[in-house]
Write a protein that holds these residues in place. Structure first.
Motif, mmCIF file in Angstrom:
data_model
loop_
_atom_site.group_PDB
_atom_site.id
_atom_site.type_symbol
_atom_site.label_atom_id
_atom_site.label_comp_id
_atom_site.label_asym_id
_atom_site.label_seq_id
_atom_site.Cartn_x
_atom_site.Cartn_y
_atom_site.Cartn_z
ATOM 1 N N PRO A 151 0.820 -1.222 0.000
ATOM 2 C CA PRO A 151 0.000 0.000 0.000
ATOM 3 C C PRO A 151 0.847 1.263 0.000
ATOM 4 C CG PRO A 151 0.111 -0.910 2.204
ATOM 5 C CD PRO A 151 0.802 -1.903 1.309
ATOM 6 N N ASP A 152 0.259 2.339 -0.516
ATOM 7 C CA ASP A 152 0.907 3.648 -0.416
ATOM 8 C C ASP A 152 0.867 4.082 1.054
ATOM 9 O OD1 ASP A 152 1.730 6.241 -2.120
ATOM 10 O OD2 ASP A 152 0.450 6.861 -0.448
ATOM 11 N N LEU A 153 1.943 4.709 1.513
ATOM 12 C CA LEU A 153 2.057 5.027 2.939
ATOM 13 C C LEU A 153 1.712 6.476 3.287
ATOM 14 C CD1 LEU A 153 5.362 3.135 3.901
ATOM 15 C CD2 LEU A 153 2.990 2.362 4.112
ATOM 16 N N SER A 154 1.298 7.265 2.306
ATOM 17 C CA SER A 154 1.036 8.681 2.567
ATOM 18 C C SER A 154 0.084 8.898 3.741
ATOM 19 C CB SER A 154 0.444 9.355 1.317
ATOM 20 O OG SER A 154 1.251 9.178 0.201
ATOM 21 N N LEU A 155 -1.006 8.153 3.753
ATOM 22 C CA LEU A 155 -2.058 8.346 4.758
ATOM 23 C C LEU A 155 -2.209 7.133 5.669
ATOM 24 C CD1 LEU A 155 -4.743 9.938 2.400
ATOM 25 C CD2 LEU A 155 -3.071 11.117 3.814
ATOM 26 N N MET A 156 -1.181 6.316 5.744
ATOM 27 C CA MET A 156 -1.304 5.055 6.479
ATOM 28 C C MET A 156 -1.678 5.268 7.939
ATOM 29 S SD MET A 156 -1.379 1.847 6.460
ATOM 30 C CE MET A 156 -0.893 1.599 4.762
ATOM 31 N N LYS A 158 -3.391 7.550 9.194
ATOM 32 C CA LYS A 158 -4.777 8.003 9.302
ATOM 33 C C LYS A 158 -5.732 6.866 8.957
ATOM 34 C CE LYS A 158 -6.227 11.709 9.719
ATOM 35 N NZ LYS A 158 -6.785 12.380 10.935
ATOM 36 N N ALA A 159 -5.265 5.922 8.156
ATOM 37 C CA ALA A 159 -6.114 4.817 7.715
ATOM 38 C C ALA A 159 -6.198 3.698 8.737
ATOM 39 C CB ALA A 159 -5.601 4.257 6.391
ATOM 40 N N ARG A 160 -5.313 3.698 9.714
ATOM 41 C CA ARG A 160 -5.303 2.655 10.736
ATOM 42 C C ARG A 160 -5.585 3.261 12.105
ATOM 43 N NH1 ARG A 160 -5.422 0.567 6.603
ATOM 44 N NH2 ARG A 160 -4.109 -1.114 5.747
ATOM 45 N N TRP A 247 3.580 12.422 10.274
ATOM 46 C CA TRP A 247 3.676 13.747 9.643
ATOM 47 C C TRP A 247 3.138 13.724 8.217
ATOM 48 C CZ3 TRP A 247 6.547 15.182 5.304
ATOM 49 C CH2 TRP A 247 6.521 16.553 5.010
ATOM 50 N N THR A 248 3.481 12.703 7.421
ATOM 51 C CA THR A 248 3.009 12.673 6.032
ATOM 52 C C THR A 248 1.491 12.611 5.966
ATOM 53 O OG1 THR A 248 3.101 10.237 5.841
ATOM 54 C CG2 THR A 248 5.103 11.469 5.283
ATOM 55 N N GLU A 250 -0.646 13.782 8.271
ATOM 56 C CA GLU A 250 -1.293 14.950 8.883
ATOM 57 C C GLU A 250 -0.252 16.019 9.194
ATOM 58 O OE1 GLU A 250 -4.972 15.539 12.026
ATOM 59 O OE2 GLU A 250 -3.679 13.785 12.175
ATOM 60 N N PRO A 251 0.317 16.672 8.167
ATOM 61 C CA PRO A 251 1.393 17.637 8.397
ATOM 62 C C PRO A 251 0.976 18.864 9.200
ATOM 63 C CG PRO A 251 0.682 17.678 6.109
ATOM 64 C CD PRO A 251 0.042 16.484 6.727
ATOM 65 N N LYS A 252 -0.316 19.161 9.238
ATOM 66 C CA LYS A 252 -0.803 20.338 9.976
ATOM 67 C C LYS A 252 -1.280 19.984 11.386
ATOM 68 C CE LYS A 252 -0.246 22.947 6.331
ATOM 69 N NZ LYS A 252 0.861 23.932 6.275
ATOM 70 N N LYS A 253 -1.010 18.777 11.816
ATOM 71 C CA LYS A 253 -1.541 18.301 13.106
ATOM 72 C C LYS A 253 -1.113 19.193 14.263
ATOM 73 C CE LYS A 253 -1.256 14.376 16.288
ATOM 74 N NZ LYS A 253 -0.728 13.017 16.512
ATOM 75 N N VAL A 254 0.164 19.458 14.386
ATOM 76 C CA VAL A 254 0.669 20.250 15.515
ATOM 77 C C VAL A 254 0.180 21.693 15.418
ATOM 78 C CG1 VAL A 254 2.765 21.197 16.550
ATOM 79 C CG2 VAL A 254 2.667 18.782 15.934
ATOM 80 N N LYS A 255 0.186 22.248 14.202
ATOM 81 C CA LYS A 255 -0.284 23.619 14.011
ATOM 82 C C LYS A 255 -1.740 23.744 14.414
ATOM 83 C CE LYS A 255 0.153 27.875 12.587
ATOM 84 N NZ LYS A 255 1.044 28.824 13.304
ATOM 85 N N ARG A 256 -2.553 22.756 14.050
ATOM 86 C CA ARG A 256 -3.969 22.777 14.399
ATOM 87 C C ARG A 256 -4.157 22.737 15.906
ATOM 88 N NH1 ARG A 256 -5.315 18.496 12.020
ATOM 89 N NH2 ARG A 256 -5.564 17.143 13.822
ATOM 90 N N THR A 257 -3.351 21.926 16.567
ATOM 91 C CA THR A 257 -3.439 21.853 18.029
ATOM 92 C C THR A 257 -3.044 23.180 18.665
ATOM 93 O OG1 THR A 257 -2.895 19.493 17.955
ATOM 94 C CG2 THR A 257 -2.631 20.607 20.067
#
Length: 292
Positions: A151-156, A158-160, A247-248, A250-257
């Motif tokens: 599988p592609d790992l970009s959103l892995m 988030k998918a699990r 990070w890949t 959800e790169p904005k995760k920390v900024k959103r927090t």
């Protein structure tokens, strides 16, 4: 009359809800989901805590760890997995300079077109390109991996469920099915019929316990970290690449927090202010007393 109609309508919806619940329960039972326990149910483990810096309400990115995770991905994971939603230029957010990003991009071959003939070819990547898949198509990917498409790992993550911890646990969770046990109970003793099919590997953190991917990180020093970085143990490399894939996805995760806390504070202040204003506006108006 209207009240009677309302009562009958409510009773109808209540009966429909009970009927739906009963039907669903009957379906579960008929499908065998409530039958005796299986090996997958008894020996599937929940992910262990990777203790990533980005976890929690006050999480933050550990740029050094993200760069190490990027190195693990590039030298190990990229042989089978792509990152189709991540552009090379996005790596500047990890502390890489423009020159370093150009060098990383140039180390990958991406699909291109020959300007002279118009034929498809490959060329060194540019910062504006995205991480390519190592295979030209899904058929080639399946053929190279015993019919299991990586599988592609970009959103892995988030998918699990519990993604970062899942990736870390999966990479460090390969075990010998013949000796693996939980609370003294062995898989083979409890479920003699359970087996690991050819070209699969036992991993209790995977949903059905058998995963097509062989352990990608197996030896200390498999990736050479820069001087001054932690020792590249299997555990450390797994933790680092889990952080990178967090990070890949959800790169904005920390900024959103970071933005969320001031917003919550403002909303709390505005709510208190509105409540006080309401009391002030209506303070002089007394409620009428009902006649005795």
């Amino acid at each position: 009359m209207i009240r009677l109609i309302g009562i009958l309508t409510g009773l109808f919806f209540a009966l429909m809800a009970v009927w739906g619940f009963g039907t669903g329960l009957a379906t579960v039972i008929s499908d065998g989901q409530l039958k005796e326990a299986t090996a997958e149910h008894e020996f599937h483990l929940h992910p262990r805590d990777a203790e990533l810096a980005s976890d929690g309400a006050f999480g933050k990115w550990d740029l050094a760890q993200l760069q190490r995770g990027m190195q693990v991905y590039k030298e190990v994971c990229a042989a089978c997995h792509g990152l189709k939603f991540v552009a090379f230029r996005d790596l500047t957010a990890l502390g890489y300079s423009e020159a370093e990003v150009k060098a990383i991009a140039a180390g990958f071959q991406v699909p291109g077109i020959d300007p002279n003939t118009g034929e498809a070819n490959t060329r060194p990547g540019l910062p504006t390109d995205y991480f390519p898949s190592p295979y030209p198509n899904s058929v080639a990917a399946a053929a190279a991996n015993n019919n299991a498409i990586p599988p592609d790992l970009s959103l892995m993550t988030k998918a699990r469920h519990d993604g970062g911890n899942y990736v870390y646990s999966l990479l460090t969770g390969y075990r010998n099915v013949d000796t693996f046990s939980i609370d003294g109970k062995k898989v083979k003793e409890e479920f003699p019929e359970f087996s690991t099919p050819p070209n699969t590997h036992f991993n209790p953190y995977f949903a059905n316990l058998n995963i097509a991917m062989a352990a990608p990180l197996t030896t200390e020093g498999q990736v050479t970290y820069a001087e001054g970085q932690p020792k590249a143990t299997v555990d450390q490399m797994s933790r680092d690449v889990a952080a990178f894939l967090t990070w890949t996805a959800e790169p904005k995760k920390v900024k959103r927090t970071q933005v969320g806390w001031p917003v919550m504070g403002f909303l709390l202040f505005a709510t208190i202010l509105a409540w006080m204003a309401k009391n002030q506006v209506w303070a002089a108006i007394k409620p009428k007393k009902k006649p005795a």
